[in-house]
Design a protein around this motif. Structure first.
Motif, PDB file in Angstrom:
ATOM      1  N   GLY A 163       0.769  -1.156   0.053  1.00 18.78           N
ATOM      2  CA  GLY A 163      -0.021  -0.021  -0.101  1.00 18.78           C
ATOM      3  C   GLY A 163       0.766   1.263  -0.032  1.00 18.78           C
ATOM      4  N   CYS A 164       2.124   1.089  -0.172  1.00 21.84           N
ATOM      5  CA  CYS A 164       3.193   2.159  -0.267  1.00 21.84           C
ATOM      6  C   CYS A 164       4.504   1.610  -0.772  1.00 21.84           C
ATOM      7  CB  CYS A 164       3.423   2.945   1.266  1.00 21.84           C
ATOM      8  SG  CYS A 164       3.803   2.098   2.350  1.00 21.84           S
ATOM      9  N   VAL A 165       5.450   2.554  -0.638  1.00 23.87           N
ATOM     10  CA  VAL A 165       6.828   1.927  -0.963  1.00 23.87           C
ATOM     11  C   VAL A 165       7.490   2.586   0.320  1.00 23.87           C
ATOM     12  CG1 VAL A 165       9.098   1.901  -2.144  1.00 23.87           C
ATOM     13  CG2 VAL A 165       6.818   2.067  -3.272  1.00 23.87           C
ATOM     14  N   PRO A 166       7.754   1.661   1.530  1.00 25.09           N
ATOM     15  CA  PRO A 166       8.459   2.474   2.696  1.00 25.09           C
ATOM     16  C   PRO A 166       9.996   2.162   2.451  1.00 25.09           C
ATOM     17  CG  PRO A 166       7.325   0.035   2.954  1.00 25.09           C
ATOM     18  CD  PRO A 166       7.023   0.570   1.680  1.00 25.09           C
ATOM     19  N   LEU A 167      10.672   3.142   3.005  1.00 25.08           N
ATOM     20  CA  LEU A 167      12.017   3.304   2.694  1.00 25.08           C
ATOM     21  C   LEU A 167      12.932   3.579   4.162  1.00 25.08           C
ATOM     22  CD1 LEU A 167      12.030   5.553  -0.657  1.00 25.08           C
ATOM     23  CD2 LEU A 167      12.198   3.013  -0.542  1.00 25.08           C
ATOM     24  N   VAL A 168      14.109   2.995   3.950  1.00 22.54           N
ATOM     25  CA  VAL A 168      14.837   3.449   5.371  1.00 22.54           C
ATOM     26  C   VAL A 168      16.347   3.156   4.576  1.00 22.54           C
ATOM     27  CG1 VAL A 168      15.341   0.926   6.159  1.00 22.54           C
ATOM     28  CG2 VAL A 168      15.567   3.301   7.589  1.00 22.54           C
ATOM     29  N   HIS A 169      17.276   4.292   5.021  1.00 19.07           N
ATOM     30  CA  HIS A 169      18.345   4.079   4.638  1.00 19.07           C
ATOM     31  C   HIS A 169      19.414   3.108   5.627  1.00 19.07           C
ATOM     32  CE1 HIS A 169      22.662   5.239   3.644  1.00 19.07           C
ATOM     33  NE2 HIS A 169      22.486   5.926   2.846  1.00 19.07           N
ATOM     34  N   VAL A 170      20.444   2.593   4.701  1.00 18.86           N
ATOM     35  CA  VAL A 170      20.886   1.186   5.765  1.00 18.86           C
ATOM     36  C   VAL A 170      21.772   1.820   6.975  1.00 18.86           C
ATOM     37  CG1 VAL A 170      23.155   1.377   4.165  1.00 18.86           C
ATOM     38  CG2 VAL A 170      22.656  -0.548   5.415  1.00 18.86           C
ATOM     39  N   ASP A 171      22.254   3.038   6.845  1.00 21.37           N
ATOM     40  CA  ASP A 171      22.962   3.767   7.865  1.00 21.37           C
ATOM     41  C   ASP A 171      22.028   3.911   9.169  1.00 21.37           C
ATOM     42  OD1 ASP A 171      25.462   3.532   6.786  1.00 21.37           O
ATOM     43  OD2 ASP A 171      25.250   5.935   6.239  1.00 21.37           O
ATOM     44  N   ASP A 172      20.681   4.392   8.827  1.00 22.98           N
ATOM     45  CA  ASP A 172      19.711   4.614   9.746  1.00 22.98           C
ATOM     46  C   ASP A 172      19.517   2.982  10.480  1.00 22.98           C
ATOM     47  OD1 ASP A 172      19.606   7.245  10.174  1.00 22.98           O
ATOM     48  OD2 ASP A 172      17.872   7.458   8.710  1.00 22.98           O
ATOM     49  N   LEU A 173      19.310   2.150   9.702  1.00 19.02           N
ATOM     50  CA  LEU A 173      18.943   0.792  10.181  1.00 19.02           C
ATOM     51  C   LEU A 173      19.726   0.493  11.251  1.00 19.02           C
ATOM     52  CD1 LEU A 173      17.297  -1.705  10.258  1.00 19.02           C
ATOM     53  CD2 LEU A 173      18.324  -2.454   8.169  1.00 19.02           C
ATOM     54  N   CYS A 174      21.165   0.502  10.774  1.00 15.24           N
ATOM     55  CA  CYS A 174      22.210   0.052  11.813  1.00 15.24           C
ATOM     56  C   CYS A 174      22.376   0.715  13.000  1.00 15.24           C
ATOM     57  CB  CYS A 174      23.627   0.151  11.031  1.00 15.24           C
ATOM     58  SG  CYS A 174      23.679  -1.126   9.606  1.00 15.24           S
ATOM     59  N   ARG A 175      22.102   2.109  12.860  1.00 10.92           N
ATOM     60  CA  ARG A 175      22.164   2.697  14.260  1.00 10.92           C
ATOM     61  C   ARG A 175      20.761   2.797  14.932  1.00 10.92           C
ATOM     62  NH1 ARG A 175      20.593   7.627  12.503  1.00 10.92           N
ATOM     63  NH2 ARG A 175      20.842   8.365  14.693  1.00 10.92           N
ATOM     64  N   ALA A 176      19.649   2.235  14.312  1.00  8.60           N
ATOM     65  CA  ALA A 176      18.701   2.055  15.012  1.00  8.60           C
ATOM     66  C   ALA A 176      18.848   0.600  15.852  1.00  8.60           C
ATOM     67  CB  ALA A 176      17.511   1.598  14.219  1.00  8.60           C
ATOM     68  N   GLU A 177      19.419  -0.441  15.368  1.00  7.79           N
ATOM     69  CA  GLU A 177      19.478  -1.576  16.074  1.00  7.79           C
ATOM     70  C   GLU A 177      20.421  -1.463  17.128  1.00  7.79           C
ATOM     71  OE1 GLU A 177      18.411  -4.906  12.591  1.00  7.79           O
ATOM     72  OE2 GLU A 177      20.509  -4.473  12.681  1.00  7.79           O
ATOM     73  N   VAL A 178      21.557  -0.538  17.088  1.00  9.13           N
ATOM     74  CA  VAL A 178      22.440  -0.571  18.066  1.00  9.13           C
ATOM     75  C   VAL A 178      21.461   0.336  19.146  1.00  9.13           C
ATOM     76  CG1 VAL A 178      24.581   0.704  18.960  1.00  9.13           C
ATOM     77  CG2 VAL A 178      24.420  -0.397  16.699  1.00  9.13           C
ATOM     78  N   PHE A 179      20.987   1.232  18.903  1.00  5.41           N
ATOM     79  CA  PHE A 179      20.228   2.131  19.745  1.00  5.41           C
ATOM     80  C   PHE A 179      19.449   1.140  20.566  1.00  5.41           C
ATOM     81  CE2 PHE A 179      16.172   4.105  20.835  1.00  5.41           C
ATOM     82  CZ  PHE A 179      16.571   5.238  21.382  1.00  5.41           C
ATOM     83  N   VAL A 180      18.436   0.552  20.089  1.00  5.50           N
ATOM     84  CA  VAL A 180      17.567  -0.461  20.780  1.00  5.50           C
ATOM     85  C   VAL A 180      18.414  -1.730  21.671  1.00  5.50           C
ATOM     86  CG1 VAL A 180      15.588  -0.167  19.409  1.00  5.50           C
ATOM     87  CG2 VAL A 180      17.113  -2.131  18.957  1.00  5.50           C
ATOM     88  N   ALA A 181      19.558  -1.783  21.366  1.00  2.00           N
ATOM     89  CA  ALA A 181      20.437  -2.780  22.103  1.00  2.00           C
ATOM     90  C   ALA A 181      20.772  -2.252  23.218  1.00  2.00           C
ATOM     91  CB  ALA A 181      21.676  -3.155  21.193  1.00  2.00           C
TER      92      ALA A 181
END
Length: 324
Positions: A220-238
């Protein structure tokens, strides 16, 4: 996830962590050159593991504070998806988590799933839907109707739920990240050895838009995220003590029409086809919300199409996916 794994590893090393990373074959220098290069800037141990082998991750997680589970079985062309996609995904996830229990030192497991476990919901009709972490893709209709690549979202739903059940039973702090279509270059040393599967999809409008059309019709859309943000998010939640449960990682909900217009204006040399209509959306019918992640203190660096795509076309050229 190859590009994300390398960037995540670099980010952890640069923060001062001693890191262990796992590969199927440590002697395959072509595939592992990005990791060997990182050993020059910090403490990085490369270990052989196999998701299908019980106990294979015991040494990898021994003594670790955090375990990032980013690998899962992917077999989109199997004639027996239950055996080749779903069962190995669940089994591999639980194998790693059992090793975390044995280690006795792991304070948190960060499981990378996929937003496909969130948005595949055929019952959602009309516009204006906002999906958050309470949304789950429909396993029963997917299993009954078996649309294209149905086993992938089913495997993600089931591995998430089995991981959650196991974590509760064994007192493990588990956080799950559900990334959308991930855009951005992998480390340069990986360019010749492995292509991030999201890259061809995100660049498909420069040739054909069949891949993105499938995503838009399903989501229902094309949802996007940059790979740098993804990696930062995973370290953040850790590292965030209060983090818990699932987190959608999406910085922008777009459409093929919007992306095509952006690419045509920014890269006129590629003759992007903007005369597209039919079943395509002018605006997202469904949006995936990262309000939970942002509300707990995370900030996306790449929020616009220009920012998200800033290095992707050059990377596509290096891969031979886009003409120079």
């Amino acid at each position: 996830m190859g590009g994300a794994l390398g960037r995540r590893t670099r980010g952890l090393i640069e923060k001062g962590y001693a890191v262990k990373t796992t590969v199927r074959n440590p002697e395959d220098m072509a595939k592992n050159s990005n990791f060997t290069a990182l050993q020059a800037i910090g403490t990085l141990e490369i270990l052989r593991t196999d998701l299908d082998e019980e106990g294979s991750f015991d040494d990898a997680v021994a003594g670790c504070d955090y375990a990032f589970l980013v690998a899962a079985s992917v077999n989109l062309t199997s004639e027996n998806p239950e055996k080749d996609q779903i069962e190995p995904s669940v089994r591999g996830t639980l194998n790693v988590m059992r090793s975390c229990v044995k280690a006795g030192t792991v304070r948190r497991v960060v499981l990378t799933s996929s937003a496909s476990s969130v948005y595949v919901r055929p019952e959602l009709q009309g516009d204006g839907h906002v999906l958050d972490e309470d949304s789950w893709s429909g396993v029963e209709p997917l299993t009954a109707d078996k649309p294209g690549f149905w086993a992938y979202p089913v495997s993600k739903v089931l591995l998430e739920k089995e991981a959650c059940r196991f974590a509760e039973e064994h007192g493990i702090s588990l956080v799950t990240v559900c990334p959308v279509l991930t855009v951005g270059a992998a480390p340069a040393t990986r360019i010749q050895s492995q292509t991030n599967v999201s890259v061809p999809a995100s660049l498909s409008l420069l040739s054909v838009f069949g891949v993105l059309r499938s995503i838009e019709m399903e989501t229902g859309c094309v949802p996007l995220v940059h790979v740098d943000d993804l990696c930062r998010a995973e370290v953040f939640v850790a590292e965030a003590a209060a983090a818990a449960g699932r987190y959608i990682c999406c910085s922008l909900n777009s459409t093929i029409v919007e992306i095509a217009g952006f690419l045509a204006a920014k890269y006129p040399q590629y003759d992007v086809n903007t005369n597209i209509s039919g079943e395509l959306l002018e605006k997202p019918r469904v949006c995936l919300s990262s309000a939970k992640l942002v509300g707990e203190g995370f900030e996306f660096k790449y929020k616009t199409l220009d920012e998200i795509y800033h290095d992707n076309v050059e990377y596509g050229k290096a891969l031979g996916l886009v003409p120079n």
